[in-house]
Design a protein around this motif. Structure first.
Motif, PDB file in Angstrom:
ATOM      1  N   GLN A 177       0.829  -1.208   0.000  1.00  0.00           N
ATOM      2  CA  GLN A 177       0.000   0.000   0.000  1.00  0.00           C
ATOM      3  C   GLN A 177       0.859   1.252   0.000  1.00  0.00           C
ATOM      4  OE1 GLN A 177      -3.461   0.123  -0.361  1.00  0.00           O
ATOM      5  NE2 GLN A 177      -2.819   2.221  -0.785  1.00  0.00           N
ATOM      6  N   GLU A 178       1.983   1.204   0.705  1.00  0.00           N
ATOM      7  CA  GLU A 178       2.909   2.338   0.726  1.00  0.00           C
ATOM      8  C   GLU A 178       3.447   2.636  -0.670  1.00  0.00           C
ATOM      9  OE1 GLU A 178       4.855   4.538   3.198  1.00  0.00           O
ATOM     10  OE2 GLU A 178       2.747   4.421   3.740  1.00  0.00           O
ATOM     11  N   LEU A 179       3.804   1.588  -1.396  1.00  0.00           N
ATOM     12  CA  LEU A 179       4.303   1.784  -2.759  1.00  0.00           C
ATOM     13  C   LEU A 179       3.232   2.436  -3.632  1.00  0.00           C
ATOM     14  CD1 LEU A 179       6.216  -1.567  -3.468  1.00  0.00           C
ATOM     15  CD2 LEU A 179       7.201   0.660  -2.917  1.00  0.00           C
ATOM     16  N   ILE A 180       1.998   1.962  -3.506  1.00  0.00           N
ATOM     17  CA  ILE A 180       0.899   2.522  -4.296  1.00  0.00           C
ATOM     18  C   ILE A 180       0.703   4.000  -3.971  1.00  0.00           C
ATOM     19  CG2 ILE A 180      -1.588   2.451  -4.688  1.00  0.00           C
ATOM     20  CD1 ILE A 180      -1.430  -0.594  -4.167  1.00  0.00           C
ATOM     21  N   THR A 181       0.702   4.320  -2.679  1.00  0.00           N
ATOM     22  CA  THR A 181       0.428   5.692  -2.247  1.00  0.00           C
ATOM     23  C   THR A 181       1.574   6.636  -2.578  1.00  0.00           C
ATOM     24  OG1 THR A 181      -0.956   4.858  -0.440  1.00  0.00           O
ATOM     25  CG2 THR A 181      -0.151   7.130  -0.263  1.00  0.00           C
ATOM     26  N   ARG A 182       2.795   6.248  -2.208  1.00  0.00           N
ATOM     27  CA  ARG A 182       3.948   7.135  -2.393  1.00  0.00           C
ATOM     28  C   ARG A 182       4.260   7.386  -3.861  1.00  0.00           C
ATOM     29  NH1 ARG A 182       4.636   9.784   2.373  1.00  0.00           N
ATOM     30  NH2 ARG A 182       4.572   8.293   4.093  1.00  0.00           N
ATOM     31  N   LEU A 183       4.105   6.340  -4.689  1.00  0.00           N
ATOM     32  CA  LEU A 183       4.440   6.456  -6.104  1.00  0.00           C
ATOM     33  C   LEU A 183       3.248   6.829  -6.971  1.00  0.00           C
ATOM     34  CD1 LEU A 183       6.702   3.281  -6.394  1.00  0.00           C
ATOM     35  CD2 LEU A 183       7.481   5.661  -6.327  1.00  0.00           C
ATOM     36  N   ASN A 184       2.064   6.856  -6.352  1.00  0.00           N
ATOM     37  CA  ASN A 184       0.830   7.135  -7.096  1.00  0.00           C
ATOM     38  C   ASN A 184       0.662   6.128  -8.232  1.00  0.00           C
ATOM     39  OD1 ASN A 184      -1.573   8.498  -7.670  1.00  0.00           O
ATOM     40  ND2 ASN A 184      -0.563   9.914  -9.086  1.00  0.00           N
ATOM     41  N   LEU A 185       0.814   4.844  -7.892  1.00  0.00           N
ATOM     42  CA  LEU A 185       0.714   3.788  -8.896  1.00  0.00           C
ATOM     43  C   LEU A 185      -0.725   3.603  -9.344  1.00  0.00           C
ATOM     44  CD1 LEU A 185       3.032   1.059  -7.285  1.00  0.00           C
ATOM     45  CD2 LEU A 185       3.604   2.602  -9.175  1.00  0.00           C
ATOM     46  N   LYS A 186      -0.911   3.313 -10.624  1.00  0.00           N
ATOM     47  CA  LYS A 186      -2.250   3.071 -11.164  1.00  0.00           C
ATOM     48  C   LYS A 186      -2.682   1.621 -10.961  1.00  0.00           C
ATOM     49  CE  LYS A 186      -2.033   6.673 -14.709  1.00  0.00           C
ATOM     50  NZ  LYS A 186      -2.110   6.959 -16.169  1.00  0.00           N
ATOM     51  N   THR A 187      -1.704   0.719 -10.807  1.00  0.00           N
ATOM     52  CA  THR A 187      -2.005  -0.696 -10.572  1.00  0.00           C
ATOM     53  C   THR A 187      -1.160  -1.198  -9.401  1.00  0.00           C
ATOM     54  OG1 THR A 187      -0.322  -1.394 -12.184  1.00  0.00           O
ATOM     55  CG2 THR A 187      -2.580  -1.116 -12.995  1.00  0.00           C
ATOM     56  N   SER A 188      -1.525  -2.348  -8.869  1.00  0.00           N
ATOM     57  CA  SER A 188      -0.855  -2.872  -7.682  1.00  0.00           C
ATOM     58  C   SER A 188       0.490  -3.516  -8.011  1.00  0.00           C
ATOM     59  CB  SER A 188      -1.734  -3.926  -7.009  1.00  0.00           C
ATOM     60  OG  SER A 188      -2.924  -3.360  -6.517  1.00  0.00           O
ATOM     61  N   PRO A 189       1.463  -3.392  -7.110  1.00  0.00           N
ATOM     62  CA  PRO A 189       2.653  -4.228  -7.206  1.00  0.00           C
ATOM     63  C   PRO A 189       2.222  -5.684  -7.054  1.00  0.00           C
ATOM     64  CG  PRO A 189       2.986  -2.438  -5.640  1.00  0.00           C
ATOM     65  CD  PRO A 189       1.515  -2.475  -5.962  1.00  0.00           C
ATOM     66  N   VAL A 190       2.909  -6.592  -7.716  1.00  0.00           N
ATOM     67  CA  VAL A 190       2.524  -7.999  -7.703  1.00  0.00           C
ATOM     68  C   VAL A 190       3.477  -8.810  -6.832  1.00  0.00           C
ATOM     69  CG1 VAL A 190       2.102 -10.059  -9.097  1.00  0.00           C
ATOM     70  CG2 VAL A 190       1.487  -7.803  -9.989  1.00  0.00           C
ATOM     71  N   LYS A 234      -3.882  -5.612 -12.115  1.00  0.00           N
ATOM     72  CA  LYS A 234      -5.094  -4.851 -12.416  1.00  0.00           C
ATOM     73  C   LYS A 234      -6.318  -5.352 -11.667  1.00  0.00           C
ATOM     74  CE  LYS A 234      -3.475  -3.622 -17.039  1.00  0.00           C
ATOM     75  NZ  LYS A 234      -3.638  -3.862 -18.495  1.00  0.00           N
ATOM     76  N   THR A 235      -6.395  -6.656 -11.441  1.00  0.00           N
ATOM     77  CA  THR A 235      -7.588  -7.228 -10.827  1.00  0.00           C
ATOM     78  C   THR A 235      -7.434  -7.518  -9.339  1.00  0.00           C
ATOM     79  OG1 THR A 235      -6.943  -9.532 -11.258  1.00  0.00           O
ATOM     80  CG2 THR A 235      -8.126  -8.360 -13.022  1.00  0.00           C
ATOM     81  N   GLY A 236      -6.202  -7.669  -8.860  1.00  0.00           N
ATOM     82  CA  GLY A 236      -5.979  -8.018  -7.464  1.00  0.00           C
ATOM     83  C   GLY A 236      -6.229  -9.477  -7.162  1.00  0.00           C
ATOM     84  N   GLU A 237      -6.377 -10.302  -8.210  1.00  0.00           N
ATOM     85  CA  GLU A 237      -6.603 -11.738  -8.012  1.00  0.00           C
ATOM     86  C   GLU A 237      -5.400 -12.404  -7.341  1.00  0.00           C
ATOM     87  OE1 GLU A 237      -8.485 -13.980 -11.410  1.00  0.00           O
ATOM     88  OE2 GLU A 237      -8.089 -12.079 -12.428  1.00  0.00           O
ATOM     89  N   TYR A 263       0.921 -15.939  -7.296  1.00  0.00           N
ATOM     90  CA  TYR A 263       0.757 -14.541  -7.692  1.00  0.00           C
ATOM     91  C   TYR A 263      -0.343 -13.901  -6.851  1.00  0.00           C
ATOM     92  CZ  TYR A 263       2.993 -16.194 -12.059  1.00  0.00           C
ATOM     93  OH  TYR A 263       3.837 -16.764 -12.989  1.00  0.00           O
ATOM     94  N   GLY A 264      -0.143 -12.652  -6.470  1.00  0.00           N
ATOM     95  CA  GLY A 264      -1.174 -11.918  -5.749  1.00  0.00           C
ATOM     96  C   GLY A 264      -0.810 -10.448  -5.677  1.00  0.00           C
ATOM     97  N   ALA A 265      -1.787  -9.596  -5.399  1.00  0.00           N
ATOM     98  CA  ALA A 265      -1.513  -8.173  -5.220  1.00  0.00           C
ATOM     99  C   ALA A 265      -0.759  -7.980  -3.908  1.00  0.00           C
ATOM    100  CB  ALA A 265      -2.816  -7.385  -5.202  1.00  0.00           C
ATOM    101  N   LEU A 266       0.369  -7.268  -3.960  1.00  0.00           N
ATOM    102  CA  LEU A 266       1.226  -7.126  -2.784  1.00  0.00           C
ATOM    103  C   LEU A 266       0.490  -6.505  -1.604  1.00  0.00           C
ATOM    104  CD1 LEU A 266       4.237  -7.523  -1.886  1.00  0.00           C
ATOM    105  CD2 LEU A 266       4.593  -5.124  -2.503  1.00  0.00           C
ATOM    106  N   ASP A 267      -0.440  -5.619  -1.868  1.00  0.00           N
ATOM    107  CA  ASP A 267      -1.130  -4.922  -0.788  1.00  0.00           C
ATOM    108  C   ASP A 267      -2.200  -5.763  -0.091  1.00  0.00           C
ATOM    109  OD1 ASP A 267      -2.162  -4.427  -3.488  1.00  0.00           O
ATOM    110  OD2 ASP A 267      -3.792  -3.372  -2.499  1.00  0.00           O
ATOM    111  N   LYS A 268      -2.496  -6.968  -0.625  1.00  0.00           N
ATOM    112  CA  LYS A 268      -3.479  -7.819   0.055  1.00  0.00           C
ATOM    113  C   LYS A 268      -3.191  -9.312  -0.102  1.00  0.00           C
ATOM    114  CE  LYS A 268      -6.755  -7.341  -3.811  1.00  0.00           C
ATOM    115  NZ  LYS A 268      -8.126  -6.918  -4.189  1.00  0.00           N
ATOM    116  N   ALA A 269      -1.998  -9.684  -0.505  1.00  0.00           N
ATOM    117  CA  ALA A 269      -1.646 -11.095  -0.683  1.00  0.00           C
ATOM    118  C   ALA A 269      -1.748 -11.848   0.641  1.00  0.00           C
ATOM    119  CB  ALA A 269      -0.235 -11.225  -1.244  1.00  0.00           C
ATOM    120  N   SER A 270      -2.129 -13.129   0.546  1.00  0.00           N
ATOM    121  CA  SER A 270      -2.262 -13.958   1.758  1.00  0.00           C
ATOM    122  C   SER A 270      -0.995 -14.754   2.040  1.00  0.00           C
ATOM    123  CB  SER A 270      -3.440 -14.919   1.588  1.00  0.00           C
ATOM    124  OG  SER A 270      -3.168 -15.875   0.559  1.00  0.00           O
ATOM    125  N   PHE A 271       0.001 -14.612   1.184  1.00  0.00           N
ATOM    126  CA  PHE A 271       1.245 -15.376   1.327  1.00  0.00           C
ATOM    127  C   PHE A 271       2.446 -14.433   1.350  1.00  0.00           C
ATOM    128  CE2 PHE A 271       0.219 -14.988  -3.174  1.00  0.00           C
ATOM    129  CZ  PHE A 271       1.418 -14.526  -3.719  1.00  0.00           C
TER     130      PHE A 271
END
Length: 229
Positions: A11-24, A57-60, A126-134
């Motif tokens: 979430q920090e990466l998304i906020t600080r960099l103003n990313l349009k998609t999630s880090p994976v 893009k999807t957060g899957e 694979y998962g979105a870094l800001d909500k991955a379960s692993f």
């Protein structure tokens, strides 16, 4: 590293960099290792770069086995299966794509790409870094050159020096974006390759950076100084 802490870094990466998609978040399960039961298997055959592009893009969240990878060269570079003979020899890039003036130039390029031993990987998560379960091994960020610049400055913040990266416009999101960070513990920056440009929706103005997850605490702390919001 705590999963919640890793999610916060995402979430920090998304906020600080103003990313349009999630880090994976990417995790390589070694051969014989156990796949987390809470992570589902991908439902269709795709290329690794397509899986990265989809998740950002999807957060899957899902895992893949070798049979789920359409690009066997990219899969093999990450230790899933064996490198196809025509790719490993350079023939595919020389004769198939006409990207080199001779077979040896193509072969040398493939041989110098970061790779893991054949069949050393059981599965890839694979998962979105800001909500991955692993807990991931690598965070892959696809963003614009300015955001890559800010990440570079954050990487340099603590120790300085220079960031040494290598790429060849081949096997970019797999070898350069994942394997280099996973195997060597070094950040991998790449401009993309023909496959990742053709089969995904990665924009012309976007680049890829692979970050070993253990570097995220220092990087996010530095970004807070460099990019205060």
């Amino acid at each position: 590293m705590d999963i919640k802490e890793i999610n916060n870094y995402g979430q920090e990466l998304i906020t600080r960099l103003n990313l349009k998609t999630s880090p994976v978040a990417v995790r390589l399960i070694p051969a014989g290792g156990e796949i987390p039961t809470e992570v589902k298997k991908v439902e269709e055959t795709m290329r690794h770069c397509q899986m990265i592009d989809r998740v950002r893009k999807t957060g899957e969240e899902f895992y893949s086995l070798v049979e789920d990878h359409m690009c066997k060269g990219g899969a093999a570079s990450m230790g899933l299966g064996k490198m196809p003979k025509k790719v490993g020899s350079g023939e595919f890039y020389y004769k198939g794509l006409s990207h080199f003036s001779n077979i040896n130039a193509a072969r040398r390029t493939v041989e110098n790409a970061p790779m893991l031993p054949p069949n050393s990987t059981e599965a890839i998560l694979y998962g979105a870094l800001d909500k991955a379960s692993f807990e991931p091994d690598v965070a892959v960020v696809i963003c614009n050159p300015r955001q890559i610049m800010l990440l570079t400055q954050a990487i340099m913040y603590k120790r300085g020096g220079r960031l040494e990266v290598g790429f060849a416009g081949k096997q970019s999101v797999c070898s350069d974006g994942v394997v280099q960070a996973y195997r060597d513990g070094q950040v991998g920056i790449t401009v993309g390759c023909s496959g990742s440009r053709a089969y995904t929706e990665i924009a012309d103005e976007e680049m890829t950076i692979g970050i070993p997850v253990e570097l995220l605490p220092d990087i996010t702390k530095a970004l807070a100084r460099i990019c205060p919001n």
